[in-house]
Design a protein around this motif. Structure first.
Motif, PDB file in Angstrom:
ATOM      1  N   THR A  45       0.845  -1.207   0.000  1.00  0.00           N
ATOM      2  CA  THR A  45       0.000   0.000   0.000  1.00  0.00           C
ATOM      3  C   THR A  45       0.879   1.256   0.000  1.00  0.00           C
ATOM      4  O   THR A  45       0.412   2.343   0.287  1.00  0.00           O
ATOM      5  N   ASP A  79      -4.423  -7.554   5.945  1.00  0.00           N
ATOM      6  CA  ASP A  79      -4.277  -6.204   5.375  1.00  0.00           C
ATOM      7  C   ASP A  79      -4.690  -6.305   3.911  1.00  0.00           C
ATOM      8  O   ASP A  79      -3.911  -6.778   3.074  1.00  0.00           O
ATOM      9  N   ASN A  98      -7.914  -5.431   8.294  1.00  0.00           N
ATOM     10  CA  ASN A  98      -7.223  -4.147   8.283  1.00  0.00           C
ATOM     11  C   ASN A  98      -7.337  -3.568   6.880  1.00  0.00           C
ATOM     12  O   ASN A  98      -6.567  -3.899   5.989  1.00  0.00           O
ATOM     13  N   VAL A 100      -7.176  -0.440   4.482  1.00  0.00           N
ATOM     14  CA  VAL A 100      -6.709   0.952   4.344  1.00  0.00           C
ATOM     15  C   VAL A 100      -7.726   1.798   3.579  1.00  0.00           C
ATOM     16  O   VAL A 100      -7.631   3.021   3.565  1.00  0.00           O
ATOM     17  N   CYS A 120     -10.426  -2.702  11.256  1.00  0.00           N
ATOM     18  CA  CYS A 120      -9.723  -1.433  11.411  1.00  0.00           C
ATOM     19  C   CYS A 120     -10.109  -0.538  10.231  1.00  0.00           C
ATOM     20  O   CYS A 120      -9.882  -0.895   9.070  1.00  0.00           O
ATOM     21  N   ASP A 168      -8.155   4.483  12.680  1.00  0.00           N
ATOM     22  CA  ASP A 168      -6.755   4.756  12.358  1.00  0.00           C
ATOM     23  C   ASP A 168      -6.661   5.978  11.453  1.00  0.00           C
ATOM     24  O   ASP A 168      -7.319   6.029  10.416  1.00  0.00           O
ATOM     25  N   PHE A 173      -0.902   8.311   4.357  1.00  0.00           N
ATOM     26  CA  PHE A 173      -1.858   7.955   3.281  1.00  0.00           C
ATOM     27  C   PHE A 173      -2.612   9.201   2.821  1.00  0.00           C
ATOM     28  O   PHE A 173      -3.714   9.504   3.279  1.00  0.00           O
ATOM     29  N   GLY A 200       0.134   3.624  12.584  1.00  0.00           N
ATOM     30  CA  GLY A 200       1.283   3.011  11.909  1.00  0.00           C
ATOM     31  C   GLY A 200       2.218   4.101  11.412  1.00  0.00           C
ATOM     32  O   GLY A 200       1.839   4.901  10.560  1.00  0.00           O
ATOM     33  N   LYS A 204       8.222   5.143   7.993  1.00  0.00           N
ATOM     34  CA  LYS A 204       7.526   5.870   6.939  1.00  0.00           C
ATOM     35  C   LYS A 204       8.301   7.097   6.455  1.00  0.00           C
ATOM     36  O   LYS A 204       9.212   7.597   7.129  1.00  0.00           O
ATOM     37  N   ARG A 238       1.405  -0.307  14.807  1.00  0.00           N
ATOM     38  CA  ARG A 238       1.811  -1.220  13.722  1.00  0.00           C
ATOM     39  C   ARG A 238       3.285  -0.980  13.456  1.00  0.00           C
ATOM     40  O   ARG A 238       3.699   0.155  13.212  1.00  0.00           O
TER      41      ARG A 238
HETATM   42  C1  LIG Z   1      -1.011  -1.633   5.732  1.00  0.00           C
HETATM   43  N1  LIG Z   1      -0.652  -0.388   6.415  1.00  0.00           N
HETATM   44  C2  LIG Z   1       0.428   0.394   6.170  1.00  0.00           C
HETATM   45  N2  LIG Z   1       0.442   1.460   7.005  1.00  0.00           N
HETATM   46  C3  LIG Z   1      -0.671   1.350   7.793  1.00  0.00           C
HETATM   47  C4  LIG Z   1      -1.218   2.136   8.828  1.00  0.00           C
HETATM   48  O1  LIG Z   1      -0.626   3.268   9.233  1.00  0.00           O
HETATM   49  N3  LIG Z   1      -2.367   1.719   9.411  1.00  0.00           N
HETATM   50  C5  LIG Z   1      -2.987   0.585   9.007  1.00  0.00           C
HETATM   51  N4  LIG Z   1      -4.153   0.236   9.650  1.00  0.00           N
HETATM   52  N5  LIG Z   1      -2.511  -0.215   8.025  1.00  0.00           N
HETATM   53  C6  LIG Z   1      -1.365   0.182   7.427  1.00  0.00           C
END
Ligand SMILES: Cn1cnc2c(O)nc(N)nc21
Length: 262
Positions: A45, A79, A98, A100, A120, A168, A173, A200, A204, A238
């Motif tokens: 992702t 995920d 999970n 996104v 989530c 979350d 993202f 998460g 990053k 995460r």
């Molecule tokens: C799959 N993934 C990558 N980063 C993430 C994040 O910050 N939160 C969640 N729930 N999944 C994530």
């Protein structure tokens, strides 16, 4: 929540069987290091990631989930954004979805309802291919909060009990560095929804922008952000580096508990 990427680029040059055995061994080592949840993902992702077909994603994650289910009592999280992968993963033993995309893909909500799994719901602006082009918010915390409230209300309307839901903010993202820092600094404002928060930050790109660190040099920044997030109320973190993150999170939690005592 330990990260288990079951994508070819995250393994050596072994075949699928090797990948599965390597993935299971890595997952078990994360459980050993203190992970309560293993997040199994078959489609990256990351910003600009190439989409993966449904069958390819199933071929990657289902054997790993089946093997893991037989070897550990840890919670297995899937995920994925795809309804068919949600259904198959939960049938194989996953207990947390999970997503996104927060169940916005066609059929995802019905799949989540049918599985009975925990969910989530994560905020993302745009999609992995486009989200980092030019993210813009008038009030990032309020807009993310409103999105999560709306998605949770949609789930509850469709028969998913609120108690099954984790929220979350989706760090990275569809967010600039400024947006990510503002969300983490004000994470407590998301507690209004009365649901556990998952965060998460591990490795990053925000740490590249903030600290100038390459992806293999981002552990200190990731630990600092994880500890801060826990101090602001995050309940699930995460992470790739489980042992170090467990210590950072346990320390932050111990301190937070004492603040509450004064
Ligand atoms: C799959 N993934 C990558 N980063 C993430 C994040 O910050 N939160 C969640 N729930 N999944 C994530």
């Amino acid at each position: 929540m330990g990260v288990l990427n079951v994508t070819p680029d995250s393994f050596s040059d072994g075949g699928r069987h090797t990948d599965c055995a390597v993935a299971v061994a890595h997952a078990l080592s994360m459980v050993e290091e203190g992970a309560a949840i293993i997040d199994v993902g078959g489609e990256s992702t990351r910003p600009g990631a190439t989409p993966v077909s449904e069958q390819e994603e199933l071929d990657r994650v289902i054997p790993v989930i089946e093997a893991l289910r037989a070897r550990t009592d840890a919670v297995i999280s899937i995920d994925t954004m795809k309804p068919a992968v949600m259904r198959a993963a939960c049938a194989a033993g996953a207990e947390l979805i999970n997503d996104v995309m927060a169940l916005r893909m066609p059929g995802a909500l019905d799949a989540a309802v049918a599985t009975g799994a925990a969910i989530c719901l994560m905020h993302m602006q745009g999609d992995p291919q486009t989200m980092q082009a030019a993210p813009h918010y008038d009030d990032v915390v309020q807009e993310v909060s409103d999105f999560l409230a709306e998605r949770m209300a949609c789930c509850v309307r469709n028969g998913i009990a609120a108690e099954r839901i984790v929220l979350d903010p989706g760090i990275g993202f569809g967010k600039s560095l400024e947006h990510n820092l503002t969300l983490l600094a004000n994470l407590d404002r998301l507690a209004v929804h009365g649901r556990p928060l998952l965060v998460g930050v591990s490795r990053k790109s925000m740490f590249g922008a903030l600290l100038g660190r390459s992806v293999d040099q981002r552990l200190p920044g990731s630990l600092a952000a994880a500890a801060f997030a826990v101090s602001q109320g995050a309940v699930i973190v995460r992470a790739h580096d489980v042992a170090a993150t467990v210590d950072a999170v346990r320390t932050a939690h111990a301190l937070k508990m004492r603040r509450a005592a004064t």
